[in-house]
Design a protein around this motif. Structure first.
Motif, PDB file in Angstrom:
ATOM      1  N   SER A 141      -7.886 -17.374 -75.867  1.00 55.47           N
ATOM      2  CA  SER A 141      -7.725 -18.750 -75.395  1.00 55.47           C
ATOM      3  C   SER A 141      -7.645 -18.764 -73.879  1.00 55.47           C
ATOM      4  CB  SER A 141      -6.459 -19.366 -76.004  1.00 55.47           C
ATOM      5  OG  SER A 141      -6.207 -20.646 -75.470  1.00 55.47           O
ATOM      6  N   PRO A 143      -8.007 -22.099 -70.496  1.00 57.98           N
ATOM      7  CA  PRO A 143      -8.281 -23.519 -70.232  1.00 57.98           C
ATOM      8  C   PRO A 143      -9.750 -23.760 -69.880  1.00 57.98           C
ATOM      9  CG  PRO A 143      -7.084 -22.541 -68.396  1.00 57.98           C
ATOM     10  CD  PRO A 143      -7.113 -21.509 -69.476  1.00 57.98           C
ATOM     11  N   LYS A 144     -10.536 -24.092 -70.870  1.00 59.31           N
ATOM     12  CA  LYS A 144     -11.979 -24.261 -70.673  1.00 59.31           C
ATOM     13  C   LYS A 144     -12.324 -25.494 -69.851  1.00 59.31           C
ATOM     14  CE  LYS A 144     -13.131 -21.924 -75.025  1.00 59.31           C
ATOM     15  NZ  LYS A 144     -11.742 -21.534 -75.338  1.00 59.31           N
ATOM     16  N   GLU A 145     -11.392 -26.456 -69.772  1.00 57.18           N
ATOM     17  CA  GLU A 145     -11.690 -27.658 -68.993  1.00 57.18           C
ATOM     18  C   GLU A 145     -11.619 -27.407 -67.491  1.00 57.18           C
ATOM     19  OE1 GLU A 145      -7.351 -27.397 -69.777  1.00 57.18           O
ATOM     20  OE2 GLU A 145      -9.175 -27.291 -71.005  1.00 57.18           O
ATOM     21  N   SER A 146     -10.940 -26.325 -67.075  1.00 58.72           N
ATOM     22  CA  SER A 146     -10.815 -26.056 -65.640  1.00 58.72           C
ATOM     23  C   SER A 146     -11.308 -24.670 -65.238  1.00 58.72           C
ATOM     24  CB  SER A 146      -9.357 -26.207 -65.192  1.00 58.72           C
ATOM     25  OG  SER A 146      -8.512 -25.351 -65.941  1.00 58.72           O
ATOM     26  N   ARG A 148     -14.340 -21.535 -66.042  1.00 60.17           N
ATOM     27  CA  ARG A 148     -15.594 -21.154 -66.697  1.00 60.17           C
ATOM     28  C   ARG A 148     -15.764 -19.648 -66.571  1.00 60.17           C
ATOM     29  NH1 ARG A 148     -20.611 -20.451 -64.493  1.00 60.17           N
ATOM     30  NH2 ARG A 148     -19.929 -21.465 -62.558  1.00 60.17           N
ATOM     31  N   THR A 176     -13.479 -24.828 -62.125  1.00 57.40           N
ATOM     32  CA  THR A 176     -14.346 -26.008 -62.079  1.00 57.40           C
ATOM     33  C   THR A 176     -13.589 -27.246 -61.607  1.00 57.40           C
ATOM     34  OG1 THR A 176     -13.873 -26.462 -64.415  1.00 57.40           O
ATOM     35  CG2 THR A 176     -15.811 -25.119 -63.914  1.00 57.40           C
ATOM     36  N   GLN A 177     -12.269 -27.111 -61.387  1.00 57.72           N
ATOM     37  CA  GLN A 177     -11.456 -28.210 -60.884  1.00 57.72           C
ATOM     38  C   GLN A 177     -10.535 -27.688 -59.788  1.00 57.72           C
ATOM     39  OE1 GLN A 177      -9.345 -30.110 -64.078  1.00 57.72           O
ATOM     40  NE2 GLN A 177     -11.202 -30.628 -65.227  1.00 57.72           N
ATOM     41  N   GLY A 182      -2.935 -23.886 -67.289  1.00 58.36           N
ATOM     42  CA  GLY A 182      -3.105 -23.478 -68.678  1.00 58.36           C
ATOM     43  C   GLY A 182      -2.679 -22.037 -68.888  1.00 58.36           C
ATOM     44  N   THR A 288     -13.465 -31.042 -55.714  1.00 54.85           N
ATOM     45  CA  THR A 288     -13.512 -32.506 -55.785  1.00 54.85           C
ATOM     46  C   THR A 288     -13.335 -33.165 -54.427  1.00 54.85           C
ATOM     47  OG1 THR A 288     -11.129 -32.660 -56.214  1.00 54.85           O
ATOM     48  CG2 THR A 288     -12.583 -32.428 -58.123  1.00 54.85           C
TER      49      THR A 288
END
Length: 369
Positions: A141, A143-146, A148, A176-177, A182, A288
């Protein structure tokens, strides 16, 4: 007298003759019957029922339970098996030392930001006295949202690990953020010497990072004050007892620079024996471009250990505020080298608390309190 004697003599002879004749008759009768005693004829029970003759009932004698003969209890006796000659001395019970049973295979983990990447490392240590084979380390596992995964493979395989050996595969992630938050968990599978498969997992590696993904944003104090009016914010107050207010002020300056905040303003004043320190900084995300600011307020008695630090973080993205507060809190509470701002080891901290002088493991400068 003579006559009486003759009378008894003749009487005795007569008795003997009669007895002899009686015995002779019995012998003749037995000889005629063949030496067998005739049996008494009995009528069958079924015939007696048909003719209506009642069967004679014989009284059964009453017997007490104490008079009933008891069979002796039979006990099975097991004969001990005799050891086989030449084998009994060769077979012995083997006791495994307790130290061997305590040793096992461990899965450790660690990580850090290197440049623009998050590097996660797993260390598989074989502490058993036997070789393990078919070792696979894989990601369970993250944190795939932040984050890669930089490569295509999310696992790493090893054919074997020797007793006392280890393997340390590394997985690189690209954020990516601007806010990475996470847990990263890895799993390990292997086969022991008996052919049995085992699986275990690492402890979660917690990521609460914002400052490593920021770049300084240079603004004037006036523009800084205007930006704060439209930002969301959050704050926390921490107490320190190991440093004086001036030491905390210098430490906060180094941490702001290390966290990629542009130093907008900083000042230190002393009023009536109380130290007041103010620091302001501004940065923006690499990905961002959203701004995040920090305000640190330090107060405490002059020349004495103990200070109060208020950390206030504001930003355009609300998701960046809490991780930034946690990151700054940990850095301000940590023991850092006054020269290179590197974290000191636990042994160095204990020696400093005892009033001893230590050497920084990174820049080799002497540190004394």
């Amino acid at each position: 007298m003579l006559l009486m004697i003759q009378f008894f003599d003749s009487l005795l002879n007569g008795i003997l003759i009669v007895l002899f004749l009686f015995l002779a008759c019995i012998a003749i009768g037995l000889a005629c019957s063949g030496g067998k005693i005739p049996k008494e004829e009995t009528i069958p029970t079924s015939v007696m029922r048909e003719i209506g003759v009642q069967q004679e009932k014989r009284p059964s004698p009453t017997i007490s339970w104490r008079e009933i003969p008891r069979d002796p209890i039979r006990r099975r006796t097991v004969q001990p098996q005799r050891p086989i000659p030449g084998v009994s001395h060769a077979i012995k019970q083997v006791h495994r030392p307790p130290a061997l049973s305590e040793k096992k295979v461990k899965a450790l983990r660690g990580g850090e930001f290197v440049g623009n990447r998050m590097r996660f490392k797993v260390k598989v240590v074989n502490e058993t006295p036997y070789m393990i084979t078919d070792v696979t380390v894989y990601l369970l596992s993250y944190p795939k949202e932040s984050l890669r995964l930089a490569g295509k493979e999310d696992d790493c395989q090893f054919s074997k690990i020797e007793p006392g050996g280890f393997r340390s595969p590394t997985f690189d992630f690209i954020p990516t953020q601007d806010c990475v938050r996470g847990d990263i968990v890895a799993g390990v599978s292997y086969v022991d010497m008996t052919g049995k498969a085992h699986t275990l997992s690492t402890e979660p590696f917690v990521i609460r990072s914002v400052c490593d993904l920021l770049i300084p944003d240079q603004v004037t104090p006036e523009d800084f004050a205007l930006k704060l009016q439209s930002y969301e914010h959050g704050e926390i107050v921490i107490k320190v007892v190991e440093w004086t207010p001036k030491e905390m002020f210098e430490k906060a300056l180094r941490i702001m620079d290390e966290c990629n905040f542009y130093e907008v303003s900083s000042n230190l004043d002393v009023k009536e024996g109380i130290v007041f320190g103010n620091l302001n900084g501004l940065a923006k995300g690499k990905y961002t471009g959203k701004a995040v600011s920090v305000e640190i307020r330090i107060t405490g008695p002059l020349g004495q250990k103990g200070a109060s630090c208020t950390i206030r973080v504001s930003g355009e993205d609300q998701a960046m505020i809490l991780p930034a507060i946690d990151d700054l809190k940990e850095r301000l509470s940590a023991w850092l080298c006054p020269m290179c701002a590197s974290p000191l080891t636990l042994d160095n901290v204990e020696k400093l608390r005892d009033g001893k002088v230590v050497v920084c493991p990174f820049c080799s400068v002497s540190i004394g309190r």
